[in-house]
Design a protein around this motif. Structure first.
Motif, PDB file in Angstrom:
ATOM      1  N   ALA A  95      14.171   2.304   4.561  1.00  0.00           N
ATOM      2  CA  ALA A  95      13.490   1.165   3.939  1.00  0.00           C
ATOM      3  C   ALA A  95      12.548   1.658   2.843  1.00  0.00           C
ATOM      4  CB  ALA A  95      12.717   0.374   4.981  1.00  0.00           C
ATOM      5  N   ILE A  96      12.548   0.967   1.718  1.00  0.00           N
ATOM      6  CA  ILE A  96      11.710   1.341   0.580  1.00  0.00           C
ATOM      7  C   ILE A  96      10.941   0.119   0.099  1.00  0.00           C
ATOM      8  CG2 ILE A  96      11.674   2.250  -1.771  1.00  0.00           C
ATOM      9  CD1 ILE A  96      14.326   3.644  -1.189  1.00  0.00           C
ATOM     10  N   ASN A  97       9.632   0.270  -0.016  1.00  0.00           N
ATOM     11  CA  ASN A  97       8.798  -0.796  -0.576  1.00  0.00           C
ATOM     12  C   ASN A  97       8.681  -0.576  -2.085  1.00  0.00           C
ATOM     13  OD1 ASN A  97       6.867  -2.644  -1.327  1.00  0.00           O
ATOM     14  ND2 ASN A  97       5.210  -1.776  -0.114  1.00  0.00           N
ATOM     15  N   PRO A  98       9.286  -1.474  -2.903  1.00  0.00           N
ATOM     16  CA  PRO A  98       9.301  -1.268  -4.351  1.00  0.00           C
ATOM     17  C   PRO A  98       8.150  -1.939  -5.089  1.00  0.00           C
ATOM     18  CG  PRO A  98      10.730  -3.089  -3.814  1.00  0.00           C
ATOM     19  CD  PRO A  98      10.120  -2.622  -2.504  1.00  0.00           C
ATOM     20  N   ASN A  99       7.333  -2.719  -4.388  1.00  0.00           N
ATOM     21  CA  ASN A  99       6.309  -3.511  -5.070  1.00  0.00           C
ATOM     22  C   ASN A  99       5.148  -2.664  -5.586  1.00  0.00           C
ATOM     23  OD1 ASN A  99       7.569  -5.982  -4.887  1.00  0.00           O
ATOM     24  ND2 ASN A  99       6.509  -6.592  -3.010  1.00  0.00           N
ATOM     25  N   ASN A 100       4.555  -3.116  -6.671  1.00  0.00           N
ATOM     26  CA  ASN A 100       3.376  -2.487  -7.242  1.00  0.00           C
ATOM     27  C   ASN A 100       2.155  -2.961  -6.459  1.00  0.00           C
ATOM     28  OD1 ASN A 100       1.199  -1.647  -8.772  1.00  0.00           O
ATOM     29  ND2 ASN A 100       2.029  -2.345 -10.726  1.00  0.00           N
ATOM     30  N   PRO A 101       1.491  -2.075  -5.712  1.00  0.00           N
ATOM     31  CA  PRO A 101       0.371  -2.513  -4.876  1.00  0.00           C
ATOM     32  C   PRO A 101      -0.810  -3.049  -5.667  1.00  0.00           C
ATOM     33  CG  PRO A 101       0.550  -0.122  -4.852  1.00  0.00           C
ATOM     34  CD  PRO A 101       1.773  -0.640  -5.535  1.00  0.00           C
ATOM     35  N   SER A 102      -0.916  -2.691  -6.937  1.00  0.00           N
ATOM     36  CA  SER A 102      -2.009  -3.237  -7.742  1.00  0.00           C
ATOM     37  C   SER A 102      -1.765  -4.706  -8.060  1.00  0.00           C
ATOM     38  CB  SER A 102      -2.169  -2.441  -9.044  1.00  0.00           C
ATOM     39  OG  SER A 102      -1.043  -2.605  -9.884  1.00  0.00           O
ATOM     40  N   LYS A 103      -0.499  -5.119  -8.041  1.00  0.00           N
ATOM     41  CA  LYS A 103      -0.151  -6.519  -8.246  1.00  0.00           C
ATOM     42  C   LYS A 103      -0.024  -7.261  -6.913  1.00  0.00           C
ATOM     43  CE  LYS A 103       0.368  -6.337 -12.768  1.00  0.00           C
ATOM     44  NZ  LYS A 103       1.695  -6.392 -13.397  1.00  0.00           N
ATOM     45  N   GLN A 104       0.278  -6.516  -5.859  1.00  0.00           N
ATOM     46  CA  GLN A 104       0.495  -7.093  -4.535  1.00  0.00           C
ATOM     47  C   GLN A 104      -0.261  -6.237  -3.521  1.00  0.00           C
ATOM     48  OE1 GLN A 104       2.191  -9.822  -4.668  1.00  0.00           O
ATOM     49  NE2 GLN A 104       2.640 -10.400  -2.580  1.00  0.00           N
ATOM     50  N   PRO A 105      -1.579  -6.445  -3.352  1.00  0.00           N
ATOM     51  CA  PRO A 105      -2.394  -5.601  -2.478  1.00  0.00           C
ATOM     52  C   PRO A 105      -1.896  -5.525  -1.040  1.00  0.00           C
ATOM     53  CG  PRO A 105      -3.793  -6.972  -3.863  1.00  0.00           C
ATOM     54  CD  PRO A 105      -2.391  -7.459  -4.065  1.00  0.00           C
ATOM     55  N   GLY A 106      -1.222  -6.559  -0.592  1.00  0.00           N
ATOM     56  CA  GLY A 106      -0.693  -6.553   0.767  1.00  0.00           C
ATOM     57  C   GLY A 106       0.426  -5.560   0.973  1.00  0.00           C
ATOM     58  N   ASP A 107       0.903  -4.949  -0.120  1.00  0.00           N
ATOM     59  CA  ASP A 107       1.960  -3.940  -0.045  1.00  0.00           C
ATOM     60  C   ASP A 107       1.435  -2.542  -0.362  1.00  0.00           C
ATOM     61  OD1 ASP A 107       4.228  -5.436   0.756  1.00  0.00           O
ATOM     62  OD2 ASP A 107       4.310  -6.353  -1.224  1.00  0.00           O
ATOM     63  N   SER A 108       0.150  -2.334  -0.153  1.00  0.00           N
ATOM     64  CA  SER A 108      -0.429  -1.003  -0.328  1.00  0.00           C
ATOM     65  C   SER A 108       0.106  -0.054   0.735  1.00  0.00           C
ATOM     66  CB  SER A 108      -1.955  -1.065  -0.233  1.00  0.00           C
ATOM     67  OG  SER A 108      -2.355  -1.361   1.096  1.00  0.00           O
ATOM     68  N   PHE A 109      -0.057   1.240   0.506  1.00  0.00           N
ATOM     69  CA  PHE A 109       0.434   2.224   1.470  1.00  0.00           C
ATOM     70  C   PHE A 109      -0.239   2.053   2.828  1.00  0.00           C
ATOM     71  CE2 PHE A 109       0.638   6.559   3.311  1.00  0.00           C
ATOM     72  CZ  PHE A 109       2.014   6.668   3.381  1.00  0.00           C
ATOM     73  N   ALA A 110      -1.538   1.789   2.818  1.00  0.00           N
ATOM     74  CA  ALA A 110      -2.257   1.580   4.087  1.00  0.00           C
ATOM     75  C   ALA A 110      -1.714   0.360   4.828  1.00  0.00           C
ATOM     76  CB  ALA A 110      -3.751   1.417   3.818  1.00  0.00           C
ATOM     77  N   LYS A 111      -1.413  -0.698   4.093  1.00  0.00           N
ATOM     78  CA  LYS A 111      -0.848  -1.908   4.718  1.00  0.00           C
ATOM     79  C   LYS A 111       0.562  -1.637   5.229  1.00  0.00           C
ATOM     80  CE  LYS A 111      -4.209  -4.917   3.972  1.00  0.00           C
ATOM     81  NZ  LYS A 111      -4.935  -5.612   5.073  1.00  0.00           N
ATOM     82  N   MET A 112       1.310  -0.798   4.522  1.00  0.00           N
ATOM     83  CA  MET A 112       2.642  -0.404   5.000  1.00  0.00           C
ATOM     84  C   MET A 112       2.533   0.331   6.325  1.00  0.00           C
ATOM     85  SD  MET A 112       4.404   1.007   1.489  1.00  0.00           S
ATOM     86  CE  MET A 112       5.740   1.809   2.388  1.00  0.00           C
ATOM     87  N   GLN A 113       1.586   1.249   6.408  1.00  0.00           N
ATOM     88  CA  GLN A 113       1.391   1.999   7.660  1.00  0.00           C
ATOM     89  C   GLN A 113       1.051   1.057   8.802  1.00  0.00           C
ATOM     90  OE1 GLN A 113      -1.609   4.701   5.954  1.00  0.00           O
ATOM     91  NE2 GLN A 113      -0.273   6.417   6.516  1.00  0.00           N
ATOM     92  N   GLN A 114       0.198   0.104   8.527  1.00  0.00           N
ATOM     93  CA  GLN A 114      -0.200  -0.859   9.552  1.00  0.00           C
ATOM     94  C   GLN A 114       0.973  -1.720   9.987  1.00  0.00           C
ATOM     95  OE1 GLN A 114      -3.618  -3.279   8.473  1.00  0.00           O
ATOM     96  NE2 GLN A 114      -3.081  -4.871   9.955  1.00  0.00           N
ATOM     97  N   ARG A 115       1.764  -2.176   9.008  1.00  0.00           N
ATOM     98  CA  ARG A 115       2.908  -3.035   9.327  1.00  0.00           C
ATOM     99  C   ARG A 115       3.957  -2.283  10.145  1.00  0.00           C
ATOM    100  NH1 ARG A 115       3.440  -8.251  10.252  1.00  0.00           N
ATOM    101  NH2 ARG A 115       5.596  -8.932  10.025  1.00  0.00           N
ATOM    102  N   ALA A 116       4.214  -1.054   9.753  1.00  0.00           N
ATOM    103  CA  ALA A 116       5.201  -0.246  10.478  1.00  0.00           C
ATOM    104  C   ALA A 116       4.776  -0.019  11.919  1.00  0.00           C
ATOM    105  CB  ALA A 116       5.400   1.088   9.766  1.00  0.00           C
ATOM    106  N   ALA A 117       3.480   0.200  12.134  1.00  0.00           N
ATOM    107  CA  ALA A 117       2.967   0.404  13.490  1.00  0.00           C
ATOM    108  C   ALA A 117       3.019  -0.893  14.292  1.00  0.00           C
ATOM    109  CB  ALA A 117       1.542   0.935  13.434  1.00  0.00           C
TER     110      ALA A 117
END
Length: 205
Positions: A95-117
């Motif tokens: 799985a790859i998150n392609p979104n720009n986190p500066s445009k979509q803060p909910g897709d930041s790396f930290a949020k990805m880690q939280q979602r995966a957990a």
């Protein structure tokens, strides 16, 4: 009157194009039969992941997805199920998150880690940092799936598009596009439907 008729004709063409067929064409990116180049992207566990890391793989389900798109969220459990079904058969989900986190803060790396957990992802969840990989593939939406077959010459694109035909309700799915493609690929058979329209949110750039 002629102008009105011409406008109506053009509107009809646009309407027909919006609903015709399964495909979601892109100006750039891979097509069926193309060779997909490898990548090295950061996983939620901090490691760098490449397709070449999977020595025994027979193929891959490369899925561009994210935290925030309602379509992607609807498909999360089905993506987990695909990984659990096909990883033992040699076709893991990447799985790859392609979104720009500066445009979509909910897709930041930290949020990805939280979602995966929170969801218990069983597969790598990678950040397309700098948004360099999704344009190579031609992905336009989340989720957008690419089924790759690992061959002696590289990873060949065998299917592009949607996971299935009902994002709203997994119990009402009639066509399992990805499963049908992978099953045929593993059996050495021709894939009947190789391209479908990817339904989801536009990738944020």
């Amino acid at each position: 009157m002629k102008t009105i008729r011409n406008f109506g004709f053009l509107a009809l063409i646009v309407l027909m194009g919006a609903f015709s067929g399964h495909t979601d064409s892109t100006e750039a990116g891979y097509d069926i039969g193309d060779m997909a180049t490898d990548f090295s992207l950061k996983n939620v566990d901090g490691s760098m992941v490449s397709l070449s890391d999977f020595d025994t793989a027979k193929g891959f389900l490369v899925i561009f997805t994210c935290n925030t798109c309602p379509y992607a969220v609807k498909y999360e459990d089905r993506i987990i199920a695909l990984d659990k079904k096909y990883k033992p058969l040699g076709v893991p989900v990447i799985a790859i998150n392609p979104n720009n986190p500066s445009k979509q803060p909910g897709d930041s790396f930290a949020k990805m880690q939280q979602r995966a957990a929170d969801k218990g992802f069983t597969f790598p969840y990678l950040l397309d940092e700098g948004q360099k990989i999704f344009p190579q593939y031609g992905a336009t939406r989340t989720p957008h799936v690419y089924v790759l077959e690992k061959t002696t010459t590289g990873n060949v694109v065998r299917y592009i598009g949607a996971i299935d035909d009902n994002y709203q309700d997994a119990n009402k799915v009639e066509e399992k596009f990805v499963e049908n493609a992978v099953d045929a690929m593993l059996a050495g058979k021709e894939i009947e439907v190789t391209k479908t329209r990817a339904l989801g949110c536009r990738i944020k750039v």
